[in-house]
Design an enzyme around this catalytic site. Structure first.
Site, PDB file in Angstrom:
ATOM      1  N   PRO A   1     -18.234  43.548  -9.686  1.00 33.75           N
ATOM      2  CA  PRO A   1     -18.841  43.219 -11.038  1.00 33.75           C
ATOM      3  C   PRO A   1     -20.193  42.541 -10.440  1.00 33.75           C
ATOM      4  CG  PRO A   1     -17.165  41.437 -10.389  1.00 33.75           C
ATOM      5  CD  PRO A   1     -16.873  42.563  -9.486  1.00 33.75           C
TER       6      PRO A   1
ATOM      7  N   CYS B   1     -23.655  41.320 -12.683  1.00 33.68           N
ATOM      8  CA  CYS B   1     -24.350  41.387 -14.060  1.00 33.68           C
ATOM      9  C   CYS B   1     -25.868  41.563 -13.769  1.00 33.68           C
ATOM     10  CB  CYS B   1     -24.462  39.597 -14.312  1.00 33.68           C
ATOM     11  SG  CYS B   1     -23.077  38.922 -14.792  1.00 33.68           S
TER      12      CYS B   1
ATOM     13  N   TYR C   1     -17.286  29.263 -12.764  1.00 34.17           N
ATOM     14  CA  TYR C   1     -16.838  29.617 -14.136  1.00 34.17           C
ATOM     15  C   TYR C   1     -15.835  28.955 -14.641  1.00 34.17           C
ATOM     16  CZ  TYR C   1     -21.189  32.306 -13.048  1.00 34.17           C
ATOM     17  OH  TYR C   1     -22.415  32.552 -12.660  1.00 34.17           O
TER      18      TYR C   1
ATOM     19  N   GLN D   1     -14.685  43.258 -15.464  1.00 31.71           N
ATOM     20  CA  GLN D   1     -14.060  41.928 -15.213  1.00 31.71           C
ATOM     21  C   GLN D   1     -14.382  41.100 -16.537  1.00 31.71           C
ATOM     22  OE1 GLN D   1     -17.159  39.149 -12.843  1.00 31.71           O
ATOM     23  NE2 GLN D   1     -15.331  38.559 -11.761  1.00 31.71           N
TER      24      GLN D   1
ATOM     25  N   ARG E   1     -24.499  44.251  -2.996  1.00 26.84           N
ATOM     26  CA  ARG E   1     -25.895  44.669  -2.878  1.00 26.84           C
ATOM     27  C   ARG E   1     -26.193  45.728  -2.248  1.00 26.84           C
ATOM     28  NH1 ARG E   1     -26.616  38.617  -0.908  1.00 26.84           N
ATOM     29  NH2 ARG E   1     -24.516  39.270  -0.238  1.00 26.84           N
TER      30      ARG E   1
ATOM     31  N   ARG F   1     -10.125  37.471  -9.676  1.00 24.16           N
ATOM     32  CA  ARG F   1     -11.053  37.070  -8.639  1.00 24.16           C
ATOM     33  C   ARG F   1     -11.025  35.645  -8.448  1.00 24.16           C
ATOM     34  NH1 ARG F   1     -17.441  38.949  -7.029  1.00 24.16           N
ATOM     35  NH2 ARG F   1     -16.186  40.488  -6.234  1.00 24.16           N
TER      36      ARG F   1
HETATM   37  C1  FNR Z   1     -23.204  39.035  -8.357  1.00 26.19           C
HETATM   38  N1  FNR Z   1     -21.963  38.705  -8.231  1.00 26.19           N
HETATM   39  C2  FNR Z   1     -21.066  38.651  -9.244  1.00 26.19           C
HETATM   40  N2  FNR Z   1     -19.830  38.364  -9.052  1.00 26.19           N
HETATM   41  C3  FNR Z   1     -18.943  38.204 -10.219  1.00 26.19           C
HETATM   42  O1  FNR Z   1     -17.672  37.918  -9.923  1.00 26.19           O
HETATM   43  N3  FNR Z   1     -19.393  38.519 -11.279  1.00 26.19           N
HETATM   44  C4  FNR Z   1     -20.461  38.972 -11.577  1.00 26.19           C
HETATM   45  O2  FNR Z   1     -20.736  39.507 -12.635  1.00 26.19           O
HETATM   46  C5  FNR Z   1     -21.366  39.157 -10.596  1.00 26.19           C
HETATM   47  N4  FNR Z   1     -22.801  39.226 -10.811  1.00 26.19           N
HETATM   48  C6  FNR Z   1     -23.552  39.677  -9.802  1.00 26.19           C
HETATM   49  C7  FNR Z   1     -25.027  40.197 -10.095  1.00 26.19           C
HETATM   50  C8  FNR Z   1     -25.836  40.362  -8.998  1.00 26.19           C
HETATM   51  C9  FNR Z   1     -27.124  41.199  -9.256  1.00 26.19           C
HETATM   52  C10 FNR Z   1     -25.303  40.290  -7.419  1.00 26.19           C
HETATM   53  C11 FNR Z   1     -26.093  40.688  -6.351  1.00 26.19           C
HETATM   54  C12 FNR Z   1     -24.073  39.801  -7.452  1.00 26.19           C
HETATM   55  C13 FNR Z   1     -21.316  38.693  -6.574  1.00 26.19           C
HETATM   56  C14 FNR Z   1     -20.935  40.035  -6.224  1.00 26.19           C
HETATM   57  O3  FNR Z   1     -19.786  40.544  -6.945  1.00 26.19           O
HETATM   58  C15 FNR Z   1     -20.495  39.924  -4.908  1.00 26.19           C
HETATM   59  O4  FNR Z   1     -19.582  39.101  -4.643  1.00 26.19           O
HETATM   60  C16 FNR Z   1     -21.432  39.518  -4.082  1.00 26.19           C
HETATM   61  O5  FNR Z   1     -22.808  39.977  -4.340  1.00 26.19           O
HETATM   62  C17 FNR Z   1     -21.210  39.479  -2.284  1.00 26.19           C
HETATM   63  O6  FNR Z   1     -21.285  40.891  -2.007  1.00 26.19           O
HETATM   64  P1  FNR Z   1     -22.218  41.711  -1.437  1.00 26.19           P
HETATM   65  O7  FNR Z   1     -23.398  41.784  -2.356  1.00 26.19           O
HETATM   66  O8  FNR Z   1     -22.540  41.022  -0.249  1.00 26.19           O
HETATM   67  O9  FNR Z   1     -21.454  42.952  -1.142  1.00 26.19           O
END
Ligand code: FNR
Length: 359
Positions: free
Chosen positions: A24, A26, A185, A102, A327, A233
Site C-alpha cells: 500500500p 498513499c 497508526y 489496506q 518505491r 500489516r
Molecule cells: C508508503 N508506505 C505505506 N505503508 C502502509 O502500510 N500504508 C500506506 O498507505 C503507505 N503509504 C506509502 C506511500 C509512499 C509514497 C511510500 C513510498 C511508502 C510504506 C510502503 O508500503 C513500504 O512499506 C515502504 O515504502 C518500504 O518498502 P520499499 O519502498 O523500500 O520497497
C-alpha cells in the site's frame, strides 16, 4: 535458475500469479475529494497491474473520515467511494492481477499534511479540512497534536467501521483485504506500551493491548466470509526501549492465526520518532522470517528490496513467501516484467507489445 518469485501463491483458494506484490502506498492526490479515488488512482494502480505484479494493494484507506492520515487520503465509508474503487479493481483484473486494499485508521497520526513538498509544522487546521485526532491515550506523536483518548464506548464503533469498509471492499471487487496495524497508526498505537497507557480492558497486558485489533479481525472476517484472504500489516518493532518488539509481535501472530488471519505483512517502526533504524537492503526481512518460523503463517517482507536476484533469493530460501516492492515500482511499474527478464523467466502474462521491448 530457480524461479520461486514466479510461483503462484494460493490463500483460501485465491491464487496470486506470483510473489511480487505491490504494498500500500498513499498517493495524497489533491483531487481526491472526500476519500473518492480518481483517474490518478486508476492509472497508478492500473499500471502496476499491467507491470506484472501478482497483487496490487491500494493505499491505506480510511474506514472513517477522521481515520484518514491526510485530507487527501482515500476512504471506504460510503458507496460513492466503493463505486469509484470498483472501476479500479475491474481494470486490475483485466491485467491478471489480484486487487487488495489496506483498511486503516490513522489514530493519533491523523489530520497531517501530505508527506512531501513544502508543508507547515503540526496538524492540518480545521479551516484547511483537518480534524481533532483520536488515540489510545492522550500521548502525542512528536510534532503533532495530543489526541483525544477514545472512550471504551467508542471502540465498538471503530470495529464496526472496519467491518463496514470490508463489506464495501468486497462489493467493490477486492480479492484480498489487509488491516493496517503498523506505522504508529491507531491499531499500532494500541499495541505499543509507549502509546497505550490505558487502564481498562484495552491497555496493560499484551492481550489487552491486542484486544481492539483482534476484535476488528473477528468483525472483518464475519463481514467477508471464509473465502477472502485477510492480511494484517504489523510493525515488528518500535525500534525503541520499552516499546513494541519482535517477541510481542510473535505472540500477536499466534493470536492472529487463531483468529483466521492468512498472512502477516511485516514492516517496522513509525510509532516513535527519532529512533535509530539500521536501514539497508532487506532490513526488515529477519523479522518476517522469525514471524514465519514461529507462527507457521505465510509472511510478506517489505523494505528496500529492489533487485530481482535479491527478491528471488528471499522466496527461494523460504525467508518470506511474498516480496512487496514499493518505491522501486514507483520508479518502474514494470519491475516484475524486468525481474522476469533478468531471471530468464518466461512470463506468460507479459503484455504483447512488451515482447518487443524486453529480451
Ligand atoms: C508508503 N508506505 C505505506 N505503508 C502502509 O502500510 N500504508 C500506506 O498507505 C503507505 N503509504 C506509502 C506511500 C509512499 C509514497 C511510500 C513510498 C511508502 C510504506 C510502503 O508500503 C513500504 O512499506 C515502504 O515504502 C518500504 O518498502 P520499499 O519502498 O523500500 O520497497
Amino acid at each position: 535458475m530457480s524461479h520461486a518469485l514466479f510461483e503462484p501463491l494460493t490463500l483460501r483458494g485465491v491464487e496470486a500469479r506470483n510473489r511480487i506484490w505491490i504494498p500500500p502506498m498513499c498517493q495524497y492526490m489533491v483531487d481526491a475529494q472526500d476519500g473518492v479515488p480518481t483517474d490518478w488512482h486508476l492509472m497508478h494502480l492500473g499500471s502496476l497491474a499491467r507491470g506484472g505484479a501478482g497483487v496490487v494493494m491500494a493505499e491505506a484507506t480510511g474506514v472513517a473520515p477522521e481515520g484518514r492520515i491526510s485530507p487527501q487520503d482515500l476512504g471506504l465509508w460510503n458507496d460513492d467511494q466503493a463505486a469509484a474503487f470498483a472501476r479500479i479493481t475491474s481494470f486490475i483484473h483485466t491485467q491478471g492481477a489480484l486487487a487488495a486494499i489496506q483498511l486503516a485508521h490513522a489514530g493519533r497520526k491523523a489530520s497531517t499534511w501530505r508527506g512531501w513538498g513544502e508543508r507547515p509544522e503540526g496538524n492540518v487546521p480545521v479551516e484547511h479540512g483537518g480534524w481533532q485526532p483520536v488515540g489510545a491515550s492522550p500521548i502525542a506523536f512528536t510534532g503533532l497534536a495530543e489526541p483525544r483518548e477514545l472512550t471504551v464506548h467508542e471502540l465498538p464503533g471503530i470495529v464496526e467501521a472496519f467491518a463496514a469498509a470490508a463489506r464495501r471492499a468486497i462489493a467493490a471487487g477486492f480479492d484480498i483485504l489487509e488491516i493496517h496495524a503498523a506505522h504508529g497508526y491507531l491499531l499500532h498505537s494500541f499495541l505499543s506500551p509507549l502509546s497505550n497507557q490505558r487502564t481498562d480492558a484495552y491497555g496493560g497486558s499484551l492481550e489487552n493491548r491486542s484486544r481492539l485489533l483482534i476484535e476488528i479481525v473477528d468483525a472483518v472476517r464475519a463481514a467477508i466470509g471464509d473465502d477472502i484472504p485477510l492480511l494484517v500489516r504489523v510493525s515488528a518493532t518500535d525500534w525503541a526501549e520499552g516499546g513494541w518488539d519482535l517477541p510481542q509481535t510473535v505472540e500477536l501472530s499466534h493470536m492472529l492465526r487463531e483468529h483466521s488471519v492468512d498472512m502477516i505483512d511485516v514492516s517496522s517502526g513509525g510509532n516513535i520518532l527519532h529512533v535509530k533504524i539500521p536501514v539497508g537492503p532487506g532490513y526488515q526481512l529477519a523479522f518476517a522470517t522469525a514471524i514465519r518460523e514461529a507462527s507457521g503463517l505465510p509472511v510478506s517482507t517489505v523494505g528496500m528490496i529492489d533487485e530481482p536476484f535479491q527478491a528471488e533469493q528471499i522466496v527461494a530460501l523460504e525467508q518470506a513467501d511474498v516480496v512487496m516492492v514499493g518505491r522501486e515500482t514507483l520508479r518502474d511499474p514494470n519491475f516484475p516484467i524486468r525481474a522476469a527478464d533478468a531471471l530468464r523467466y518466461r512470463m506468460s502474462y507479459k503484455p504483447g507489445p512488451y515482447e518487443r521491448a524486453y529480451r
